[in-house]
Enzyme design. Structure first.
Site, PDB file in Angstrom:
ATOM      1  NE  ARG A  99      -4.002   0.479   1.602  1.00  9.92           N
ATOM      2  CZ  ARG A  99      -5.045   0.675   0.800  1.00  9.92           C
ATOM      3  NH1 ARG A  99      -5.513  -0.307   0.050  1.00  9.92           N
ATOM      4  NH2 ARG A  99      -5.644   1.847   0.750  1.00  9.92           N
TER       5      ARG A  99
ATOM      6  CG  ASN B 186      -8.011   8.866   3.015  1.00  7.44           C
ATOM      7  OD1 ASN B 186      -8.754   7.975   3.411  1.00  7.44           O
ATOM      8  ND2 ASN B 186      -8.333   9.680   2.039  1.00  7.44           N
TER       9      ASN B 186
ATOM     10  CG  HIS C 248      -8.016   6.109  10.821  1.00  8.54           C
ATOM     11  ND1 HIS C 248      -9.029   5.773   9.952  1.00  8.54           N
ATOM     12  CD2 HIS C 248      -8.625   6.280  12.016  1.00  8.54           C
ATOM     13  CE1 HIS C 248     -10.182   5.748  10.596  1.00  8.54           C
ATOM     14  NE2 HIS C 248      -9.969   6.061  11.846  1.00  8.54           N
TER      15      HIS C 248
ATOM     16  CB  CYS D  96       9.172  -0.001  18.402  1.00  2.33           C
ATOM     17  SG  CYS D  96       9.168  -1.540  19.323  1.00  2.33           S
TER      18      CYS D  96
ATOM     19  CB  CYS E  64      12.546  -2.865  23.065  1.00  3.45           C
ATOM     20  SG  CYS E  64      11.195  -2.945  21.871  1.00  3.45           S
TER      21      CYS E  64
ATOM     22  CB  THR F   7     -15.822   8.208   4.833  1.00  4.28           C
ATOM     23  OG1 THR F   7     -15.769   7.258   5.897  1.00  4.28           O
ATOM     24  CG2 THR F   7     -16.800   9.300   5.178  1.00  4.28           C
TER      25      THR F   7
HETATM   26  P1  NAD Z   1     -13.973   2.483   2.960  1.00  8.08           P
HETATM   27  O1  NAD Z   1     -13.150   1.671   2.039  1.00  8.08           O
HETATM   28  O2  NAD Z   1     -14.704   1.799   4.067  1.00  8.08           O
HETATM   29  O3  NAD Z   1     -15.080   3.300   2.115  1.00  8.08           O
HETATM   30  C1  NAD Z   1     -14.736   4.019   0.960  1.00  8.08           C
HETATM   31  C2  NAD Z   1     -15.908   4.865   0.534  1.00  8.08           C
HETATM   32  O4  NAD Z   1     -15.506   5.634  -0.584  1.00  8.08           O
HETATM   33  C3  NAD Z   1     -17.157   4.101   0.112  1.00  8.08           C
HETATM   34  O5  NAD Z   1     -18.288   4.684   0.740  1.00  8.08           O
HETATM   35  C4  NAD Z   1     -17.207   4.307  -1.404  1.00  8.08           C
HETATM   36  O6  NAD Z   1     -18.541   4.332  -1.910  1.00  8.08           O
HETATM   37  C5  NAD Z   1     -16.556   5.651  -1.531  1.00  8.08           C
HETATM   38  N1  NAD Z   1     -15.948   5.941  -2.827  1.00  8.08           N
HETATM   39  C6  NAD Z   1     -15.410   5.085  -3.749  1.00  8.08           C
HETATM   40  N2  NAD Z   1     -14.934   5.757  -4.813  1.00  8.08           N
HETATM   41  C7  NAD Z   1     -15.171   7.080  -4.559  1.00  8.08           C
HETATM   42  C8  NAD Z   1     -14.902   8.279  -5.282  1.00  8.08           C
HETATM   43  N3  NAD Z   1     -14.293   8.262  -6.470  1.00  8.08           N
HETATM   44  N4  NAD Z   1     -15.274   9.459  -4.728  1.00  8.08           N
HETATM   45  C9  NAD Z   1     -15.881   9.504  -3.519  1.00  8.08           C
HETATM   46  N5  NAD Z   1     -16.164   8.393  -2.803  1.00  8.08           N
HETATM   47  C10 NAD Z   1     -15.810   7.204  -3.311  1.00  8.08           C
HETATM   48  O7  NAD Z   1     -13.027   3.625   3.534  1.00  8.08           O
HETATM   49  P2  NAD Z   1     -13.133   4.538   4.812  1.00  8.08           P
HETATM   50  O8  NAD Z   1     -14.540   4.964   5.038  1.00  8.08           O
HETATM   51  O9  NAD Z   1     -12.070   5.561   4.707  1.00  8.08           O
HETATM   52  O10 NAD Z   1     -12.738   3.520   5.970  1.00  8.08           O
HETATM   53  C11 NAD Z   1     -12.585   4.000   7.214  1.00  8.08           C
HETATM   54  C12 NAD Z   1     -11.304   3.490   7.865  1.00  8.08           C
HETATM   55  O11 NAD Z   1     -11.341   2.101   8.082  1.00  8.08           O
HETATM   56  C13 NAD Z   1     -10.043   3.648   7.092  1.00  8.08           C
HETATM   57  O12 NAD Z   1      -9.494   4.921   7.174  1.00  8.08           O
HETATM   58  C14 NAD Z   1      -9.123   2.671   7.772  1.00  8.08           C
HETATM   59  O13 NAD Z   1      -8.451   3.267   8.845  1.00  8.08           O
HETATM   60  C15 NAD Z   1     -10.049   1.626   8.293  1.00  8.08           C
HETATM   61  N6  NAD Z   1      -9.845   0.348   7.602  1.00  8.08           N
HETATM   62  C16 NAD Z   1      -8.584  -0.144   7.405  1.00  8.08           C
HETATM   63  C17 NAD Z   1      -8.382  -1.343   6.743  1.00  8.08           C
HETATM   64  C18 NAD Z   1      -6.988  -1.839   6.504  1.00  8.08           C
HETATM   65  O14 NAD Z   1      -6.030  -1.121   6.695  1.00  8.08           O
HETATM   66  N7  NAD Z   1      -6.814  -3.066   6.078  1.00  8.08           N
HETATM   67  C19 NAD Z   1      -9.471  -2.032   6.278  1.00  8.08           C
HETATM   68  C20 NAD Z   1     -10.755  -1.511   6.481  1.00  8.08           C
HETATM   69  C21 NAD Z   1     -10.931  -0.307   7.137  1.00  8.08           C
HETATM   70 ZN    ZN Z   2      11.093  -1.014  20.606  1.00  2.88          ZN
END
Ligand code: NAD
Ligand code: ZN
Length: 265
Positions: free
Chosen positions: A86, A118, A135, A143, A168, A206
């Site tokens: 990523r 983000n 986030h 660490c 550590c 979101t």
């Molecule tokens: P999300 O992936 O849950 O949702 C993305 C949203 O963006 C959806 O509602 C979608 O319809 C919308 N979207 C898609 N394309 C778009 C565009 N071109 N313009 C506007 N909107 C668009 O993301 P989120 O809501 O940011 O998730 C919240 C948090 O969840 C993240 O910041 C993260 O911290 C956490 N999370 C992390 C992981 C991971 O790291 N593996 C997995 C899941 C959630």
């Molecule tokens: Zn450490």
């Protein structure tokens, strides 16, 4: 979902234009605007949203396996490789039209605060320098055990396993917030203050299902702000918002800036 969900009709340009006119007026009249962005704001830069990212190699993993303390303990190499993948995507990405136009909108009101979920730096690279990252940041490391901070140049990004802390010996991890972890105190405190005092909140990209960020639009509305949700898909945030503009941020925000510029002429 059933009930009075607006159905998207690409020909419904009349409604879309009316919404942009109203929002443009509100942008020009507001004294304090807050914007809350999620993964969708970066989607058009080629950084997949979390749900879209669960494809290919990663589709077999639950997000919690890739983004939780338990997942990291069970498979540190997998989590490390997922985040390095990523990080590479983020570094190769450029701000999209939505980021760039949002930076223009940020200069209009006397007070503007950007809150993002983000972990990329695309808002900063588009010119908004003060960003509240709820986030964390994928290009910073620490660490997992003693929290000692590490720079990217000090970690081996092509390693199969996370590097070890020099202090550590614990595993080094990206400085992002995983499921079940606390949000950075300063960022969430400043975000909540901004949410309570703003008169306009624009939510972009979101899903509105990850807490506590998902509470912010509800808190803003309770405190009297007008809440707008910009997203191609109707979801929980749209349900609570005063206005739902259906579309990708890379199109809606440029259209909004055009409308605002016309009003300013
Ligand atoms: P999300 O992936 O849950 O949702 C993305 C949203 O963006 C959806 O509602 C979608 O319809 C919308 N979207 C898609 N394309 C778009 C565009 N071109 N313009 C506007 N909107 C668009 O993301 P989120 O809501 O940011 O998730 C919240 C948090 O969840 C993240 O910041 C993260 O911290 C956490 N999370 C992390 C992981 C991971 O790291 N593996 C997995 C899941 C959630
Ligand atoms: Zn450490």
């Amino acid at each position: 979902m059933a009930g009075d969900i607006p159905t998207f009709n690409p020909d419904d340009s009349h409604r879309y234009n009316r919404q942009l006119t109203e929002l443009g007026q509100r942008v020009l009249e507001a004294t304090d605007i807050v914007c809350l962005t999620g993964a969708g704001a970066s989607a058009e830069s080629g950084v997949p949203t979390f749900r879209d990212a669960q494809t290919g190699l990663w589709s077999q993993y639950d997000p919690e396996e890739l983004a939780s303390q338990a997942g990291f303990a069970a498979n540190p190499g997998l989590v490390w490789q997922w985040y390095m993948m990523r990080l590479n995507m983020v570094e190769e990405a450029d701000p999209n039209a939505g980021h760039i136009k949002l930076a223009m909108i940020s200069t209009i009101p006397p007070q503007f605060t950007l809150i993002t979920q983000n972990v990329d730096d695309l808002h900063e690279r588009s010119g908004i320098h003060s960003v509240l990252h709820l986030h964390g940041n994928i290009a910073r490391f620490r660490c997992n055990d003693c929290r000692a901070e590490y720079q990217l140049i000090m970690v081996d990004r092509s390693a199969d396993e996370p590097p070890s802390c020099r202090v550590c010996g614990g595993p080094i991890r990206p400085d992002v917030v995983w499921f079940g972890e606390m949000l950075p105190r300063e960022a969430i405190t400043l975000a909540e203050q901004a949410i309570r005092r703003c008169d306009l909140l624009i939510v972009i990209g979101t899903s509105g299902i990850v807490y506590p960020a998902a509470m912010l639009p509800i808190e803003a509305k309770r405190a009297g702000a007008f809440v707008v949700d910009i997203n191609p898909q109707y979801g929980p945030t749209a349900e609570d918002a005063d206005m739902f503009i259906q579309g990708p941020s890379g199109s809606v925000l440029p259209d909004l800036v055009d409308v605002v510029h016309t009003m300013q002429e």
